[in-house]
Scaffold this active site. Structure first.
Site, PDB file in Angstrom:
ATOM      1  CB  SER A   1     102.162  97.218  57.320  1.00 24.90           C
ATOM      2  OG  SER A   1     103.010  97.617  58.375  1.00 24.90           O
TER       3      SER A   1
ATOM      4  CG  HIS B   1     106.045 100.340  68.173  1.00 27.79           C
ATOM      5  ND1 HIS B   1     106.454 100.690  66.904  1.00 27.79           N
ATOM      6  CD2 HIS B   1     105.362  99.164  68.037  1.00 27.79           C
ATOM      7  CE1 HIS B   1     106.058  99.764  66.044  1.00 27.79           C
ATOM      8  NE2 HIS B   1     105.394  98.825  66.707  1.00 27.79           N
TER       9      HIS B   1
ATOM     10  CG  ASN C   1     108.631 103.643  66.388  1.00 28.27           C
ATOM     11  OD1 ASN C   1     107.862 102.852  66.900  1.00 28.27           O
ATOM     12  ND2 ASN C   1     109.517 103.278  65.466  1.00 28.27           N
TER      13      ASN C   1
ATOM     14  CB  SER D   1     102.548  98.759  64.653  1.00 30.93           C
ATOM     15  OG  SER D   1     102.720  97.666  65.537  1.00 30.93           O
TER      16      SER D   1
ATOM     17  CB  SER E   1      84.303  84.135  59.164  1.00 29.23           C
ATOM     18  OG  SER E   1      83.891  83.189  58.218  1.00 29.23           O
TER      19      SER E   1
ATOM     20  CG  ASP F   1     104.127 100.432  57.159  1.00 33.11           C
ATOM     21  OD1 ASP F   1     104.592  99.931  56.119  1.00 33.11           O
ATOM     22  OD2 ASP F   1     104.271  99.926  58.286  1.00 33.11           O
TER      23      ASP F   1
ATOM     24  N   GLY G   1     100.223  95.539  63.506  1.00 34.04           N
ATOM     25  CA  GLY G   1     100.676  94.169  63.396  1.00 34.04           C
ATOM     26  C   GLY G   1     100.383  93.501  62.073  1.00 34.04           C
ATOM     27  NE  ARG G   2      96.037  92.717  59.135  1.00 29.59           N
ATOM     28  CZ  ARG G   2      94.761  92.959  58.820  1.00 29.59           C
ATOM     29  NH1 ARG G   2      94.047  93.772  59.593  1.00 29.59           N
ATOM     30  NH2 ARG G   2      94.184  92.382  57.796  1.00 29.59           N
TER      31      ARG G   2
END
Length: 354
Positions: A226, A216, A230, A218, A181, A268, A220-221
């Protein structure tokens, strides 16, 4: 990975702009700082209109006076001949639309690459999370949207300085993967605050500035997908005519260690500096007003891992410009930060860097 931590700890301060306080608004805020520049601009306009050729347009005269004020700010009125480069002239153009609520000001480059081919994707990261891993394709779309907003209109500490908030979004879209998809495989969000000040240092007849900032980044997971970090940085900017250079070393703000891979708190990607390094070097050259060449490189001299990216904008038709990008190394995206990739993409440049 929370931006508010940066705001509390550091004076958040620019990148790749020369926001000279050429035409400060006379709005009652910082009025004493704004009046000298406004008066100098009006005096220059009066003299230039009287002396100008009858074929000269008002826009041309305004540009001339804006450049005169910019030279006085950068050069501290020391009497030396000063030539404005591509970065300073970009800011002069941006100043004209800074107060227009219908105009969005670009920060970094904005582009869309409908065709972006890569030799390796971090499929291991998606194992056990979804059925994506076996269906991801090596051809995808990539785009970047980057905007900035000035946070004050008057000088703060020095003449010509300014603070901005910027936001950059990069996304890698599996638009050709119909079996899953057509998902957005990875999106990186990068909010930042940055501060700029010109400095009286003119090597080889060029102009210099210092930038201090905090950002910062990232994806967003959550949980095992994730990624984020920073950092604070200092950026030395240099321009001469159609050439611009940026040297940006940074310091990563430490995070606590995770108790488990699925823990929502903690670091992470504790080894990200092994691949992203401690600095970034950028160079740009504008050729014949139609072509723009760019280079960006990072390296960690201890691990010998790094990243290089070359870009070229070129005319298509009308105001539309094409953009080709080629890169190699680690850290193009956060999910792939520890994967060595080679990528080629081609598409459209929505805004140039210069």
């Amino acid at each position: 990975m929370i931006l508010l931590v940066l705001i509390r700890r550091y004076l958040l301060l620019l990148t790749f702009l020369f926001p000279l306080q050429v035409l400060a608004e006379d709005n009652g805020i910082g009025e004493s700082a704004a009046k000298p520049h406004k008066k100098a601009f009006e005096t220059c306009l009066f003299k230039a209109i009287k002396a100008a050729d009858k074929t000269a347009t008002l826009a041309e005269i305004e540009t001339y006076c804006e450049q005169q004020i910019a030279r006085s700010i950068i050069n501290k009125n020391n009497g030396k001949t000063l030539e404005l480069g591509v970065l300073a002239n970009r800011v002069i153009r941006e100043k004209r639309t800074a107060a227009d609520p219908y105009v969005l000001t670009p920060h970094k480059m904005n582009y869309i690459l409908p065709l972006s081919m890569v030799d390796e994707i971090n499929r291991e990261a998606y194992q056990g999370f979804s059925d994506w891993a076996d269906e991801l394709k090596d051809v995808e779309a990539k785009f970047q949207i980057s905007l900035k907003v000035p946070l004050l209109t008057d000088s703060l500490f020095r003449e010509g300085d300014q603070i901005f908030f910027g936001f950059t979004l990069q996304s890698w879209w599996q638009i050709y993967s119909e079996e899953i998809s057509k998902p957005f495989r990875e999106t990186n969000y990068q909010p930042e605050f940055f501060y700029f000040t010109p400095i009286s240092f003119h090597p080889f007849g060029g102009n210099s500035a210092l930038v201090v900032g905090a950002e910062h980044q990232s994806n967003g997971r959550s949980q095992i997908l994730s990624r984020g970090w920073n950092r604070v940085y200092v950026n030395y900017l240099y321009e001469k005519r159609n050439f611009a250079l940026s040297l940006r070393p940074w310091y990563r703000i430490p995070e606590s260690e995770k108790k488990s891979p699925s823990d929502g708190q903690g670091d992470d990607n504790p080894d990200i500096l092994d691949y992203m390094g401690y600095f970034e070097l950028g160079m740009l050259y504008k050729y014949d007003s139609e072509y723009e060449l760019s280079f960006m490189g990072r390296n960690n001299f201890a691990t010998h891992k790094g990243f290089v990216e070359f870009g070229l904008t070129f005319p298509l038709w009308g105001k539309l410009k094409g953009y080709a990008q080629i890169s190699s190394g680690y850290g193009e995206s956060l999910i792939d930060y520890n994967v060595n990739q080679k990528r080629f993409g081609i598409g459209i440049a929505l805004t140039n860097l210069l």
